[in-house]
Every structure is written in C-alpha cells, then in structure tokens.
Design a protein around this motif. Structure first.
Motif, PDB file in Angstrom:
ATOM      1  N   GLY A 162      11.397  37.234  22.245  1.00 21.99           N
ATOM      2  CA  GLY A 162      11.181  38.212  21.168  1.00 21.99           C
ATOM      3  C   GLY A 162      11.742  37.724  19.837  1.00 21.99           C
ATOM      4  O   GLY A 162      11.170  37.999  18.780  1.00 21.99           O
ATOM      5  N   ASN A 215      12.020  43.243  23.229  1.00 24.20           N
ATOM      6  CA  ASN A 215      13.162  42.943  22.358  1.00 24.20           C
ATOM      7  C   ASN A 215      13.357  44.173  21.463  1.00 24.20           C
ATOM      8  O   ASN A 215      12.686  44.313  20.431  1.00 24.20           O
ATOM      9  CB  ASN A 215      12.909  41.687  21.519  1.00 24.20           C
ATOM     10  N   PRO A 216      14.247  45.070  21.865  1.00 22.42           N
ATOM     11  CA  PRO A 216      14.372  46.370  21.160  1.00 22.42           C
ATOM     12  C   PRO A 216      14.631  46.242  19.656  1.00 22.42           C
ATOM     13  O   PRO A 216      14.074  47.026  18.867  1.00 22.42           O
ATOM     14  CB  PRO A 216      15.544  47.035  21.884  1.00 22.42           C
ATOM     15  N   ASP A 217      15.441  45.271  19.238  1.00 23.47           N
ATOM     16  CA  ASP A 217      15.677  45.109  17.800  1.00 23.47           C
ATOM     17  C   ASP A 217      14.392  44.763  17.051  1.00 23.47           C
ATOM     18  O   ASP A 217      14.145  45.258  15.948  1.00 23.47           O
ATOM     19  CB  ASP A 217      16.706  43.993  17.550  1.00 23.47           C
ATOM     20  N   HIS A 218      13.595  43.907  17.666  1.00 22.48           N
ATOM     21  CA  HIS A 218      12.343  43.520  17.011  1.00 22.48           C
ATOM     22  C   HIS A 218      11.385  44.703  16.955  1.00 22.48           C
ATOM     23  O   HIS A 218      10.717  44.932  15.940  1.00 22.48           O
ATOM     24  CB  HIS A 218      11.702  42.325  17.736  1.00 22.48           C
ATOM     25  N   GLU A 245      13.880  38.573  25.882  1.00 25.71           N
ATOM     26  CA  GLU A 245      14.533  39.016  24.656  1.00 25.71           C
ATOM     27  C   GLU A 245      14.614  37.860  23.647  1.00 25.71           C
ATOM     28  O   GLU A 245      14.369  38.034  22.459  1.00 25.71           O
ATOM     29  CB  GLU A 245      15.925  39.583  24.967  1.00 25.71           C
ATOM     30  N   ARG A 276      23.802  41.835  12.988  1.00 26.01           N
ATOM     31  CA  ARG A 276      23.117  41.720  14.276  1.00 26.01           C
ATOM     32  C   ARG A 276      23.554  40.424  14.946  1.00 26.01           C
ATOM     33  O   ARG A 276      23.972  39.482  14.283  1.00 26.01           O
ATOM     34  CB  ARG A 276      21.602  41.650  14.071  1.00 26.01           C
TER      35      ARG A 276
END
Lengths: 143, 143, 143, 143, 143, 143
Positions: free
Chosen positions: B113, C47-50, B110, A69
């Motif tokens: 986040g 935050n899409p990954d989170h 982000e 990532r």
C-alpha cells in the motif's frame, strides 16, 4: 513554452504569498530543507485550496515523519518509485526534480542507470504483454 | 478476450518447444525457479528470436548474478520499480505478475500500500506539472 | 484476472472493518449516498492510512460541500472531467464507475457521446501535435 | 527542438497556401475568429488531405453551430474536456492552446485550479485502480 | 466488465438501426466486407452524429480508394501502424481487432513477432529518452 | 531543461570513452553510418552495461543484417513503427530522431502525413474503445 514563462498561469511569488499560501510555502521549505519554493508549488498556489491539498498529501506520503506518521519504505526507495513513474509518464519537470532528489540522497549515475534499465525493461514488456493481450497466469488465491 | 484464449496468438506449449525455444524455456524455469513457463514467454515464443532477445535482456537486468553481472540494486527494489511502471502503464498481466513477485519476496499488503501510495501520488503530480507546463527549476550543472 | 478475484490483494469487507477503516467506510457511504462500499475503497483499505488519504482528498475535490469547502465547478462538470481522464488512461474500473455516475446525474447516452467525441478528438490531436513536435504559438505573457 | 524550428516538418505559411490548404486556413480563421493560423494547422498542411480531415472533424465537434449541427454540451465544457485530455497526455502544445482557450472564455486561474485538481485526482485514482487491478462493481444492466 | 455487457452503454443492434445509423452500418459492412457490424461501431451508434464522424474519417484514412482518395501507404502498412499504436496504448479491443486484420492480410505470427519486437523496443527507448530528458541532436533545418 | 544541459546526467563524450563504451560507440557509428554518437547513447553510457544491453538489442531488431540475423520487415516499415510508437508516447527526442530517419530513407512529408493520419486516427479510436469499454468481437480460435 515561450521564453520568459514558467507555466501556463502566473506563479505566486514568495513575496506575494499570504495566508494559506504563505503557510504552505513555509512548511514546504522547512520540511524539504529548501531555500526557495520550487516552481511546481508556486504554480499550484494560483488555487490555494488545491496547493494545500497536494502538499498535505505529498507531505504525508513522502515525508511521513514530518507528518507524524511511520513508514516502512525508506526515502531512497520512495524517490526511486517517483522517478520510475515520472520517466514512464515522460514528465519533464518531474524527471528533473526526482533525479535531483536521488542524486542529493547520494545515488551515483551508474546506479541511476540500473534504475533506468529496470524502467526501460518494463516499459517494453508492458507493451508486449498488452500487444499480445496475454492473460494472467493462474495465481494462488489471495488471502 | 474471448473465453479459452490467453492471447491474440497461439502460445507455444512446453511440450511443443524445440531448439532455441526449449533452451530459453529451460533457462527461464531454472533462473526463476518456476515449475512451468508463464504465459508471457509462451506467447513471445511464436517468434523464437524475439523470445531470446527479451529473455536475455530481462535476465541481465532482473537476474544479474545468473547472467554473470553484479548489481547495486537489490531484487526487492527492482520488483518495486517493475510494479510502479506496470501500474502506471495499466498493464494487467504485468501488475499481476509483479505483485505476485513482491509478495513472494515477503512484502505484506500494508507495505505494498505504501508503494502504491507513492505511485498514485506521482501519477497525480506528473499530470499537474504537465497540466500547467511547469518549467524545471534552475538546477546546478551536472558533473 | 483469475475468476473469483476482484483485485491483486484481498479486499477488506465491511464486516471486517474496524477503527479508521470503519470510519472511512461509513463516511463514504454517507457522503456518496451508497448502500455498500465500492471495490476500489475496499482494496485501498489494505493500508488504512492510504485509504484515509485518498478518501480525504477525493471528498475535498468531488464533494466539497461535504468537506466544508465551496467550489465553482458543478458536480456534472467534475464527473465529465473524471470520465475524460479515465477514458484517456484506459482505466476499466474508472470508466465504468464514472460513466455510471454521469448516468445517475441524468446524462443520456447521446450527450455522453458528445463527451466521448471531444475525448476522442483530442486524444487524436494530442498525438498529432506530439508527432510533429509542434511548438506553442507565441502567447501574450501571463500576468 | 533546435532553435528556429517549430516542428519536425516545414510548416506551410499562409502566404504559400493555395487550393485546399488556403480554403481550410480561411475557414479556420473565420470559424475561430483568429487573425493568423496556429502552428498546428500549418504543420498538418504538409498533407492537405489530412489537414482537411482533421479540421472538418474538429469543426464538427468543437464548432457545431458553424458546421450546421446542434450540440448539448456548451463550449466551456468542451474546452474543459480538451484541457483534461491534454494534461493527461502531457501534450505541451495542446495544454498551452486549450488553457489559452479557457482563459479567453473567461475562466479565472482559481477555477482552472479546480479543473486541474480533478484532473490530478483521477490520474492518481486511475493508477491505483490499475495498480490493484480492481474489478468493476456489479452494475445494473444498461438499457 | 460484468458478464453479459459489451460496453458501458447499450449498443444499437443492426435490427434496431434506422436512418443515419443504418446507412453507416451498411457502408461499414460493404467497405470492410463484413457480415456483421463490429461492437465498436454499434456502441458509437448511441450518438449517430459521432458514429458518422468517426466512420467517415476512418474510411478516408484506412479505405482511401472507397472514399475516392489515393494513398501512398499500402493497407498492410496502415494496419501495422494501427497495431503499433494500439499496443502502445494497451487498448484491448483495438489490439484484438487489428491483430485479426493483420492475420487476415496474410501476416504470419513470426512476422507479427517482428512488429512487436519493434514496438517493444521503442516503448523502452522512449521511456529511457524521457527518463534522462535527452535533448534532440542538432538537426539540419527543415526545408 | 536548463540551458546548456542535454540531459539529467553528464553524457560521456567520445573523447572520454574507453573500454566497453568506446567499443559500443564505434559499433554504433559503423552500423548506423554516423559521424558522431547521438546524445541518447552518450547519456546511456553513464552505465556502460546498460549502454551495451540497449545497443545490442536495438542492433538486433533494427539492424538485423549487421547482427547476423534475417528479418521479414524492411527498414522503412521498422522506422514507421518507431515513429508511430514515439508519437503515441509523445517522446520528443524519439520523434525527432525517427522522423529524421524516415526522411533519410526517402519519405516525403506528404507520405509522412499519411503515417501521422493513421497514428492520429488510432489514438482517437483507442481512446473511444476504452472510453466505452467495448468488448472484443467474437473471434475464431487461434490455431
């Protein structure tokens, strides 16, 4: 904690690790460049699924490059957050572990003192804001 | 909190501020480049000595250059610690205030986040280390 | 929290969700049998990954069968733990959410009162044990 | 804690117990089927009225049948809540004591790991919900 | 909390109270010299046994004379402790309630500010002592 | 904490103290009438500016006469608040230190038990008020 115990459950030694536990242990040592598995992980290994879940998540957040990532925060900032949270929660194991990590990343004790000053300050003002039940200031709408 | 109240005590308005309170209010607005005094400080002003003590300390730690001090941490890192501590303590006023400060310093949601991911992670592992009463790993002596 | 805001960041609506976020939203609704995505997840989606990390972990622990895992604890016990932790931390969103879950699983308010009695009791005795710094009783070695 | 001390005050030994303290000690050993009085109670005994108050309440909640009450929760569930609260508060004495109680009730370490997984998960999501100040979802009215 | 709700469970109104609940409500109003039963107690009443347990204990500790006990601490000191604990825990209901009690006992906002200054100070130094894992100084043995 | 360490950083001994640190050490011993500098301050001294900030504030709040301020709370009440906060946070160093201070001020263990009873009570009711998300009772407007 009575002498000779490191936790409330018997940790899984590296010698005794098999299957999923052995694989996670190997990945921890490789990713963190350690020669032995820290107590925390050896205790979690009493439930192999939980060990894997916690490690997978910690690896993704704290070692994003190893997990494939990208990340905007740098490792030092992540460890600063870790020690700030651990100090606020008063977690002995965690404060020791993350302070060691900060020192390993090159932080001197005077700069650590600045981190702690900010941690101490906001534990105080948090209590005061709660103590008086201060309402948030009017903020511009998020967008 | 019943409607129309912003705290458990009546805040001191800017118009009503005199002496020590007025001086601190002016310094807060100048140092923080604000047009009005946030609720937190207006509530602390019910005890002018305490207002001065908290502000003097916050200024020294969070605005070192204005207090004539040097610092190794940058403002963004200090605000990241502030939001990490405030989130861990669950302080509503503080989370709002320090999130706004991070956004003002240019942090996008982000990246925020990522900060929160680290905060969430260590609130979890702190609880686990305490849950199992894990003893610290043997560490090299400090020196 | 100023009126009209549900969080410190703008949540991602279901209509605006794409890619990873849309996939997680769909899995949340399917796994939890919900008609809309709760606020918590819509905020994490900034935050899409989170979002994905938190959901993957919660699904594995709270919905093991959906994640292809087996579990020894039953769903009611897991939700009881969730509400006990949330009450101890004083997390408003979480207490509301997990109390609703317990009610949906059929728990009446009198039994909920028993859960809360235990939560209240140990928040008290925890403070007392810490207040006096009571050392653990001698325990047999774990093995 | 300096060596040789078990608390910040001198505990009352069983031999030295008289009157109200002796009566509570006897009831603790009988109700909990213990051969000696745990440190916690011996420390509380420095104020006999407080000892009695805490014991009476703990007995009513954790040993309802001995207190002549009925209960819907079973003993295992009550101890699970106890350890969840104690882990969340990071109380060393309490985590040791309630983990021992769970083991005595027959819980194996793998199942304990599931309990801890839920505890760890919600300490994380609690922090996140607070971190973003997520508002409760609209809920149907209680009644 | 959605508008129109005062808790996660439906409180028991004074009009609907019968038996044990009615008796406790009457004793609360008499002991505390109140004209109506505060929300806290009306919510606990959803489990009458728990209501009675909590009230009996609070009465014994906070209203010892009404419970037929003697006490060395005075009512003002007890309320100061109550607000210090509540502020440290960030409990909104409790901070409001105990601040109101302190004001009713005659404490002015400036003195309240001194209480809060001490609360804020030690929330800070507690975090710092934990942050550095400072060991207790060698103390003389208790006796 | 591994044996032989008193903290995560090397404390500054009195013999090694110079400049600002030596001056603060001298003031601590004079103000608190101590023969040696407690561990807490020797650890903070790793960042001299932070040592000075924390001491200046603690002196102003806990030793107002020495700081040239007047105060309405008496020293015993301030130490009671200190121990209440420290017990609620579960801070080992702080509980030891402030219990010792209370004993030095003449408090016997039975009265200390009353303090702890109030601390234990409100840690319980705080959790219950949060557990049920009880809204504040309608209060008269502050003025």
């Amino acid at each position: 904690m009575p002498a000779g115990r490191i936790a409330t459950v018997p940790p899984v030694s590296e010698a005794a690790a098999t299957g999923k536990v052995a694989a996670v242990y190997a990945d921890i040592k490789k990713t963190k460049k350690l020669e032995s598995v820290p107590n925390f992980w050896r205790v979690l290994a009493t439930n192999p699924d939980h060990l894997e879940l916690v490690w997978t998540r910690l690896k993704a957040i704290m070692h994003p490059e190893a997990a494939g990532r990208s990340a905007k925060l740098d490792p030092l900032t992540r460890e600063i957050i870790a020690v700030a949270v651990s100090a606020t929660n008063g977690c002995a194991y965690c404060v020791n572990s993350h302070t060691a990590a900060l020192r390993k990343l090159g932080m001197d004790v005077e700069t650590l003192g600045e981190v702690m000053a900010v941690v101490g300050l906001f534990n105080s003002t948090n209590a005061l804001a709660d103590a008086y039940q201060v309402e948030p200031d009017v903020l511009p709408p998020v967008d």
